[in-house]
Design a protein around this motif. Structure first.
Motif, mmCIF file in Angstrom:
data_model
loop_
_atom_site.group_PDB
_atom_site.id
_atom_site.type_symbol
_atom_site.label_atom_id
_atom_site.label_comp_id
_atom_site.label_asym_id
_atom_site.label_seq_id
_atom_site.Cartn_x
_atom_site.Cartn_y
_atom_site.Cartn_z
ATOM 1 N N TYR A 104 0.815 -1.199 0.000
ATOM 2 C CA TYR A 104 0.000 0.000 0.000
ATOM 3 C C TYR A 104 0.859 1.263 0.000
ATOM 4 C CZ TYR A 104 -4.260 -2.608 0.969
ATOM 5 O OH TYR A 104 -5.329 -3.450 0.880
ATOM 6 N N ALA A 105 0.392 2.244 -0.729
ATOM 7 C CA ALA A 105 0.951 3.581 -0.596
ATOM 8 C C ALA A 105 0.297 4.257 0.601
ATOM 9 C CB ALA A 105 0.679 4.389 -1.860
ATOM 10 N N ILE A 106 1.046 5.150 1.212
ATOM 11 C CA ILE A 106 0.547 5.880 2.369
ATOM 12 C C ILE A 106 0.614 7.375 2.095
ATOM 13 C CG2 ILE A 106 0.858 6.406 4.809
ATOM 14 C CD1 ILE A 106 -0.105 3.574 4.354
ATOM 15 N N GLY A 107 -0.428 8.049 2.465
ATOM 16 C CA GLY A 107 -0.458 9.502 2.347
ATOM 17 C C GLY A 107 -0.691 10.143 3.702
ATOM 18 N N TRP A 108 -0.096 11.313 3.875
ATOM 19 C CA TRP A 108 -0.403 12.149 5.031
ATOM 20 C C TRP A 108 -1.229 13.336 4.517
ATOM 21 C CZ3 TRP A 108 0.286 11.285 10.118
ATOM 22 C CH2 TRP A 108 1.214 10.297 10.510
ATOM 23 N N PHE A 109 -2.308 13.591 5.221
ATOM 24 C CA PHE A 109 -3.200 14.694 4.880
ATOM 25 C C PHE A 109 -3.363 15.569 6.115
ATOM 26 C CE2 PHE A 109 -4.863 13.102 0.824
ATOM 27 C CZ PHE A 109 -4.461 11.777 0.879
ATOM 28 N N CYS A 110 -3.772 16.805 5.908
ATOM 29 C CA CYS A 110 -4.041 17.658 7.053
ATOM 30 C C CYS A 110 -5.338 18.424 6.815
ATOM 31 C CB CYS A 110 -2.892 18.633 7.316
ATOM 32 S SG CYS A 110 -2.683 19.927 6.094
ATOM 33 N N ARG A 111 -5.961 18.769 7.929
ATOM 34 C CA ARG A 111 -7.156 19.606 7.873
ATOM 35 C C ARG A 111 -6.984 20.730 8.879
ATOM 36 N NH1 ARG A 111 -12.551 16.588 8.580
ATOM 37 N NH2 ARG A 111 -11.870 16.484 10.742
ATOM 38 N N ALA A 112 -6.778 21.921 8.339
ATOM 39 C CA ALA A 112 -6.644 23.103 9.179
ATOM 40 C C ALA A 112 -8.027 23.635 9.529
ATOM 41 C CB ALA A 112 -5.827 24.161 8.451
ATOM 42 N N PRO A 113 -8.138 24.420 10.592
ATOM 43 C CA PRO A 113 -9.438 24.975 10.967
ATOM 44 C C PRO A 113 -10.087 25.730 9.806
ATOM 45 C CG PRO A 113 -7.850 25.355 12.704
ATOM 46 C CD PRO A 113 -7.083 24.779 11.546
ATOM 47 N N GLY A 114 -11.315 25.378 9.506
ATOM 48 C CA GLY A 114 -12.048 26.057 8.453
ATOM 49 C C GLY A 114 -11.692 25.640 7.040
ATOM 50 N N LYS A 115 -10.850 24.622 6.894
ATOM 51 C CA LYS A 115 -10.430 24.180 5.560
ATOM 52 C C LYS A 115 -10.744 22.705 5.364
ATOM 53 C CE LYS A 115 -6.643 27.486 4.978
ATOM 54 N NZ LYS A 115 -5.200 27.641 4.620
ATOM 55 N N GLY A 116 -10.655 22.275 4.126
ATOM 56 C CA GLY A 116 -10.844 20.872 3.810
ATOM 57 C C GLY A 116 -9.571 20.073 4.029
ATOM 58 N N ARG A 117 -9.689 18.771 3.862
ATOM 59 C CA ARG A 117 -8.538 17.894 4.039
ATOM 60 C C ARG A 117 -7.630 17.988 2.808
ATOM 61 N NH1 ARG A 117 -9.751 12.107 6.715
ATOM 62 N NH2 ARG A 117 -11.157 13.510 7.845
ATOM 63 N N GLU A 118 -6.356 18.282 3.043
ATOM 64 C CA GLU A 118 -5.409 18.479 1.942
ATOM 65 C C GLU A 118 -4.249 17.501 2.038
ATOM 66 O OE1 GLU A 118 -6.058 23.347 1.629
ATOM 67 O OE2 GLU A 118 -4.194 22.522 2.427
ATOM 68 N N GLY A 119 -3.731 17.132 0.877
ATOM 69 C CA GLY A 119 -2.589 16.239 0.858
ATOM 70 C C GLY A 119 -1.319 16.953 1.262
ATOM 71 N N VAL A 120 -0.508 16.292 2.058
ATOM 72 C CA VAL A 120 0.757 16.848 2.541
ATOM 73 C C VAL A 120 1.940 16.113 1.930
ATOM 74 C CG1 VAL A 120 2.195 17.242 4.575
ATOM 75 C CG2 VAL A 120 -0.289 17.567 4.725
ATOM 76 N N SER A 121 1.905 14.789 2.043
ATOM 77 C CA SER A 121 3.030 14.000 1.562
ATOM 78 C C SER A 121 2.567 12.582 1.286
ATOM 79 C CB SER A 121 4.150 14.001 2.607
ATOM 80 O OG SER A 121 5.278 13.293 2.135
ATOM 81 N N PHE A 122 3.273 11.916 0.327
ATOM 82 C CA PHE A 122 2.857 10.591 -0.103
ATOM 83 C C PHE A 122 4.095 9.730 -0.331
ATOM 84 C CE2 PHE A 122 -1.314 12.312 -0.895
ATOM 85 C CZ PHE A 122 -1.055 13.616 -1.289
ATOM 86 N N ILE A 123 3.945 8.440 -0.059
ATOM 87 C CA ILE A 123 5.044 7.518 -0.330
ATOM 88 C C ILE A 123 4.468 6.275 -0.980
ATOM 89 C CG2 ILE A 123 4.978 6.521 2.014
ATOM 90 C CD1 ILE A 123 8.102 6.345 1.763
ATOM 91 N N SER A 124 5.070 5.876 -2.088
ATOM 92 C CA SER A 124 4.524 4.759 -2.853
ATOM 93 C C SER A 124 4.879 3.431 -2.218
ATOM 94 C CB SER A 124 5.059 4.819 -4.288
ATOM 95 O OG SER A 124 6.420 4.450 -4.311
ATOM 96 N N SER A 125 4.162 2.396 -2.657
ATOM 97 C CA SER A 125 4.438 1.046 -2.178
ATOM 98 C C SER A 125 5.561 0.402 -2.972
ATOM 99 C CB SER A 125 3.182 0.193 -2.275
ATOM 100 O OG SER A 125 2.736 0.130 -3.622
#
Length: 123
Positions: free
Chosen positions: A32-53
């Protein structure tokens, strides 16, 4: 049962560092690939960083390039996000997620999600 559990969040001063961990169970991490996402106050969930399998290749959002590093330890079934030179605008809930799909930068492609860990950057 598939589980992703984030840890390592907290309160840090601007310029400081944190290392987030994503411990997985219930599936074979190396497939599996893994992604890190973040959700700041008042914003949607955004991609931060990804690593492939396949080859461990990585991608980063422009806002974190040069400051954050994603890595994986398949033997320990854990993925890490090293966060350096933190800024107040990095304040968010950070989530890790897993996907078996080839396109790993699209949030909708992720099947499994953790509950998130809060990162607060403030003096």
């Amino acid at each position: 049962q598939v589980q992703l559990v984030e840890s390592g969040g907290g309160l840090v001063q601007p310029g400081g560092s944190l290392r987030l961990s994503c411990a997985v169970s219930g599936f074979t991490l190396e497939y599996y690939a893994i992604g890190w996402f973040c959700r700041a106050p008042g914003k949607g969930r955004e991609g931060v960083s990804f690593i492939s399998s396949a080859d461990g290749s990585t991608e980063y959002a422009d806002s974190v390039k040069g400051r954050f590093t994603i890595s994986r330890d398949n033997a320990k079934t854990t993925v890490y996000l090293q966060m350096n030179s933190l800024k107040p605008e990095d304040t968010a809930v950070y989530y890790c997620a897993a996907t078996w799909r080839l396109v790993i930068t699209t949030r909708a492609n992720y099947d499994y999600w953790g509950q998130g860990t809060q990162v607060t950057v403030s003096s």
